[in-house]
Enzyme design. Structure first.
Site, PDB file in Angstrom:
ATOM      1  N   GLU A 250       0.848  -1.199   0.000  1.00  0.00           N
ATOM      2  CA  GLU A 250       0.000   0.000   0.000  1.00  0.00           C
ATOM      3  C   GLU A 250       0.876   1.239   0.000  1.00  0.00           C
ATOM      4  OE1 GLU A 250      -2.458  -0.190   3.488  1.00  0.00           O
ATOM      5  OE2 GLU A 250      -3.654  -1.835   2.690  1.00  0.00           O
ATOM      6  N   LYS A 252       2.469   4.382   1.355  1.00  0.00           N
ATOM      7  CA  LYS A 252       2.703   4.894   2.719  1.00  0.00           C
ATOM      8  C   LYS A 252       2.507   6.400   2.652  1.00  0.00           C
ATOM      9  CE  LYS A 252       5.927   4.727   6.634  1.00  0.00           C
ATOM     10  NZ  LYS A 252       5.684   6.055   7.174  1.00  0.00           N
ATOM     11  N   ARG A 257      -1.309   9.815  11.521  1.00  0.00           N
ATOM     12  CA  ARG A 257      -2.137   8.638  11.702  1.00  0.00           C
ATOM     13  C   ARG A 257      -3.334   8.983  12.586  1.00  0.00           C
ATOM     14  NH1 ARG A 257       0.352   2.843  13.066  1.00  0.00           N
ATOM     15  NH2 ARG A 257      -1.539   1.603  13.019  1.00  0.00           N
ATOM     16  N   ARG A 272      -1.754   8.898  16.936  1.00  0.00           N
ATOM     17  CA  ARG A 272      -0.868   7.741  17.088  1.00  0.00           C
ATOM     18  C   ARG A 272      -0.571   7.478  18.557  1.00  0.00           C
ATOM     19  NH1 ARG A 272       4.198   6.166  17.502  1.00  0.00           N
ATOM     20  NH2 ARG A 272       5.226   4.925  15.902  1.00  0.00           N
ATOM     21  N   GLU A 302      -4.646   7.506   7.369  1.00  0.00           N
ATOM     22  CA  GLU A 302      -3.634   8.548   7.400  1.00  0.00           C
ATOM     23  C   GLU A 302      -4.354   9.815   6.949  1.00  0.00           C
ATOM     24  OE1 GLU A 302      -0.705   7.694   8.585  1.00  0.00           O
ATOM     25  OE2 GLU A 302       0.703   9.234   7.941  1.00  0.00           O
ATOM     26  N   PHE A 342      -6.702   2.742   5.977  1.00  0.00           N
ATOM     27  CA  PHE A 342      -5.895   1.545   5.733  1.00  0.00           C
ATOM     28  C   PHE A 342      -6.206   0.355   6.636  1.00  0.00           C
ATOM     29  CE2 PHE A 342      -3.080   4.325   8.299  1.00  0.00           C
ATOM     30  CZ  PHE A 342      -2.835   3.488   9.385  1.00  0.00           C
ATOM     31  N   ARG A 419       5.335  -3.668  17.171  1.00  0.00           N
ATOM     32  CA  ARG A 419       6.040  -3.464  15.909  1.00  0.00           C
ATOM     33  C   ARG A 419       6.491  -4.842  15.462  1.00  0.00           C
ATOM     34  NH1 ARG A 419       8.115   0.981  13.635  1.00  0.00           N
ATOM     35  NH2 ARG A 419       8.178   2.285  15.489  1.00  0.00           N
ATOM     36  N   LYS A 425       7.868  -1.601   6.175  1.00  0.00           N
ATOM     37  CA  LYS A 425       7.885  -0.370   5.386  1.00  0.00           C
ATOM     38  C   LYS A 425       9.098  -0.338   4.465  1.00  0.00           C
ATOM     39  CE  LYS A 425       9.362   2.197   9.446  1.00  0.00           C
ATOM     40  NZ  LYS A 425       9.076   3.282  10.355  1.00  0.00           N
TER      41      LYS A 425
HETATM   42  P1  ATP Z   1       7.278   6.627  10.268  1.00  0.00           P
HETATM   43  O1  ATP Z   1       8.048   7.654  11.017  1.00  0.00           O
HETATM   44  O2  ATP Z   1       8.064   5.951   9.175  1.00  0.00           O
HETATM   45  O3  ATP Z   1       5.938   7.079   9.847  1.00  0.00           O
HETATM   46  P2  ATP Z   1       6.190   5.263  12.543  1.00  0.00           P
HETATM   47  O4  ATP Z   1       7.054   4.768  13.638  1.00  0.00           O
HETATM   48  O5  ATP Z   1       5.340   6.446  12.786  1.00  0.00           O
HETATM   49  O6  ATP Z   1       7.099   5.440  11.259  1.00  0.00           O
HETATM   50  P3  ATP Z   1       5.597   2.772  11.406  1.00  0.00           P
HETATM   51  O7  ATP Z   1       4.797   1.702  11.991  1.00  0.00           O
HETATM   52  O8  ATP Z   1       7.024   2.531  11.322  1.00  0.00           O
HETATM   53  O9  ATP Z   1       5.235   4.109  12.154  1.00  0.00           O
HETATM   54  O10 ATP Z   1       5.087   3.073   9.970  1.00  0.00           O
HETATM   55  C1  ATP Z   1       3.718   3.012   9.745  1.00  0.00           C
HETATM   56  C2  ATP Z   1       3.150   4.405   9.745  1.00  0.00           C
HETATM   57  O11 ATP Z   1       2.908   4.785   8.406  1.00  0.00           O
HETATM   58  C3  ATP Z   1       1.832   4.409  10.435  1.00  0.00           C
HETATM   59  O12 ATP Z   1       1.967   4.834  11.774  1.00  0.00           O
HETATM   60  C4  ATP Z   1       0.969   5.337   9.610  1.00  0.00           C
HETATM   61  O13 ATP Z   1       0.934   6.613  10.213  1.00  0.00           O
HETATM   62  C5  ATP Z   1       1.698   5.487   8.307  1.00  0.00           C
HETATM   63  N1  ATP Z   1       0.974   4.945   7.139  1.00  0.00           N
HETATM   64  C6  ATP Z   1       0.772   5.602   5.975  1.00  0.00           C
HETATM   65  N2  ATP Z   1       0.132   4.834   5.084  1.00  0.00           N
HETATM   66  C7  ATP Z   1      -0.103   3.644   5.687  1.00  0.00           C
HETATM   67  C8  ATP Z   1      -0.724   2.437   5.265  1.00  0.00           C
HETATM   68  N3  ATP Z   1      -1.229   2.298   4.048  1.00  0.00           N
HETATM   69  N4  ATP Z   1      -0.767   1.423   6.173  1.00  0.00           N
HETATM   70  C9  ATP Z   1      -0.256   1.550   7.413  1.00  0.00           C
HETATM   71  N5  ATP Z   1       0.352   2.667   7.846  1.00  0.00           N
HETATM   72  C10 ATP Z   1       0.439   3.715   7.006  1.00  0.00           C
END
Ligand code: ATP
Length: 587
Positions: A250, A252, A257, A272, A302, A342, A419, A425
């Site tokens: 998907e 990103k 979030r 978040r 998102e 998502f 996690r 990712k």
């Molecule tokens: P980052 O700083 O890379 O956003 P993170 O620690 O906030 O990382 P991760 O779990 O590593 O969070 O990456 C997933 C994040 O990506 C989610 O918290 C969400 O906010 C965002 N996101 C964007 N698109 C999607 C998607 N299609 N599915 C899941 N998460 C998504």
């Protein structure tokens, strides 16, 4: 239960840096706590009265605390201020003054936990005209009956400075030992916490009803679920291999979030960090109301800043303008948002968190009435490296950060609060040297000189190590800060200043100023190298060496949407170091 028992336990907990010892002390405290007060005690040890999503903070300003102490101790405010300047800790100052006062007082009612909690609750809920005086009188009342030690912890609690450093997972460990016993209990209790985000309620149910009660925990609308998070890898080949040769990829999206909870017309958005952020996004609330067909639902999306004229996505930073209390209407016009959904965690009475991802995705599509501004995340199902790479380029071209690749296996449940490798990712930045960003926690600072006199010259930054629940330093960063950042940083960090290195910080460096690990910054580095100075992933690549980030630069993003424990982990830095080595060897 006497508040003195809690104060005593705090003092011991504060004196240790070892997680196991801390757990034992907490077990002790929990065992001494009557079952019907256990939720209150759990919240209090975390410096709170309620779980975060309730959004009610004790929030006593230092000024008011000084006034209350002056009244309770029968001293002038100026005397208190004088002492505070020396001690730098309102708790210690309170302890000093109450100790002096006690020599001339004969009778005091012992403070009970019940009275403390109820009074703090009253203070938190007092608003409007005269609120300051009411709060002051309530606090002075407590302090008048407090022992010096109790006064110290009361004061730290009300001003938001109770820094015991007890992580949620430590509380869960302690609960399982005190009440549950065994691994199964620990797992069930953690799941109950992950789907309710309410540690106090989990504690109370476990204490009063045992594991049977814990098993009854259910996903409920308006109780946020702790978010599932992604691991990272640096090539499509590795990703496909890890996900069993096939995945849903998907976009990103690069926004904020949100977890949207809907019941009839009522909609709440959680961040978040599971704070209620509905006030920032009245437009997103309206979108959920109109475009989610279910009566009851918990969906994840998102929330992305967009240009409504062109439909283009805008940078994440634009959402900063939504973080304000006033004139939100104006910000809404200037910085409109779209929602890219998502996940579906709950729909009309059905908990979907234990369903496989394809089932959840289908449920999501079914409940959405899509429009320009509300869509399911763009996705493909693929087992092909070239296809994945092409989809990735497309995502980048459209303004996304990259892809989130998701397992479609039978076990691809929603791993609340974890996690894991079910989501991976894939971001652009891995492709070159280290142009990937990391999110690091500010744990210390060094004074600036010359042009930077009066502000910080460099910040000491750390990655998070969830295994030891500590913060391990990885770099010193003084670049990338604008004049405005430099002017604002001391004020932003002031409330986190502590007199010595925080017990959860691992550092060989001596900073000029130490902070409680709270503020998270996004950092771009040039390269990761081995370093004998920094403690990040110490000994994991080579004995006696940690990992450091060279030439770090602040990107301008304050990751206020992240708690310190959400920062990039030491294990992720190791992974980035390894992938960098691979690039070098293949170049
Ligand atoms: P980052 O700083 O890379 O956003 P993170 O620690 O906030 O990382 P991760 O779990 O590593 O969070 O990456 C997933 C994040 O990506 C989610 O918290 C969400 O906010 C965002 N996101 C964007 N698109 C999607 C998607 N299609 N599915 C899941 N998460 C998504």
């Amino acid at each position: 239960m006497d508040y003195a028992v809690i104060a005593e336990a705090y003092e011991r907990i504060e004196a240790t840096t070892k997680r196991l010892e801390m757990t034992d002390l907490l077990v002790d405290l929990l065992k001494k706590t009557p079952k019907d007060a256990i939720d209150k005690v759990v919240y209090l040890t975390q410096g709170k009265l309620y779980p975060n999503f309730v959004g009610l903070e004790i929030g006593v300003a230092e000024r008011l605390a000084i006034k209350a102490l002056a009244r309770a101790a029968g001293r002038k405010e100026s005397e208190i201020e004088e002492d505070l300047k020396k001690s730098g800790d309102i708790g210690e100052t309170a302890q000093n003054f109450i100790a002096k006062k006690r020599q001339v007082t004969f009778f005091q009612k012992p403070l009970t936990v019940q009275r403390v909690y109820e009074t703090l609750d009253k203070m938190a809920k007092t608003t409007g005209a005269g609120a300051v005086d009411t709060k002051m009188a309530l606090l002075a009342g407590l302090l008048s009956d407090a022992t010096p030690k109790e006064a110290k912890y009361l004061m730290r609690t009300v001003t938001g400075n109770l820094r015991l450093g007890i992580a949620d997972m430590t509380v869960l460990d302690a609960l399982a030992i005190a009440y549950g016993g065994g691994k199964e209990a620990r797992e069930l209790t953690e799941r109950a916490y992950n789907i309710s985000s309410d540690l106090g309620r989990v504690a109370k149910v476990l204490a009063e009803q045992g594991l049977e009660g814990i098993k009854q925990f259910q996903v409920v609308v308006f109780e946020p679920i702790r978010p599932m998070l992604a691991e990272r890898l640096s090539s499509p080949e590795e990703i496909l291999e890890k996900l069993g040769g096939k995945c849903v990829a998907e976009y990103k999206y690069d926004g904020e979030r949100v977890q949207a909870h809907k019941k009839g017309d009522e909609v709440v958005l959680y961040s978040r960090r599971l704070e209620n952020i509905s006030d920032q996004y009245p437009d997103a609330i309206a979108l959920v109301r109109e475009h989610v067909k279910a009566k009851e639902a918990i969906l994840e999306a998102e929330c992305v800043a967009v240009d409504l004229d062109t439909g283009e996505m805008r940078p994440f930073q634009e959402l900063m303008h939504r973080r304000r209390k006033y004139e939100i209407e104006q910000a809404m016009e200037q910085y409109p948002v779209s929602l890219f959904m998502f996940d579906a965690l709950y729909v009309d009475g059905k908990d979907l968190t234990l369903e496989a991802y394809p089932v959840r995705r289908k449920a999501l599509e079914k409940v959405l009435k899509e429009s320009d501004r509300v869509k399911a995340a763009k996705h493909i199902l693929t087992s092909n490296v070239a296809e994945l790479e092409a989809f990735f380029e497309e995502a980048i071209a459209e303004g996304c950060e990259g892809l989130i690749c998701k397992s479609v296996g039978k076990d691809s449940v929603y791993q609340a609060g974890a996690r894991g490798w079910l989501w991976i990712k894939y971001k652009r930045d891995y492709k070159s040297e280290m142009t990937d960003t990391v999110d690091l926690v500010v744990v210390g600072a060094f004074h600036g000189r010359g042009k930077r006199a009066g502000t910080y010259g460099a910040l000491l930054l750390a990655a998070y190590n969830p295994e030891t629940d500590t913060f391990e330093t990885v770099t010193k960063c003084g670049t990338g800060f604008t004049d405005k950042d430099l002017a604002e940083l001391p004020a932003m960090l002031r409330k986190h200043v502590i007199p010595r290195k925080h017990s959860r910080v691992q550092s060989t460096l001596e900073a000029d100023v130490w902070f409680e690990p709270k503020l998270v910054l996004e950092i771009l580095g040039a390269e990761i190298t081995l370093s004998p100075i920094h403690t990040c992933a110490m000994d994991s690549i080579r004995k006696g060496s940690g990992l450091a980030i060279r030439f770090p630069r602040f990107t301008g993003k304050y990751r206020t949407d992240k708690a310190a424990e959400d920062a990039t982990t030491s294990a992720e830095i190791v992974e980035m170091y390894r992938s960098q080595l691979k690039q070098i060897s293949s170049a």
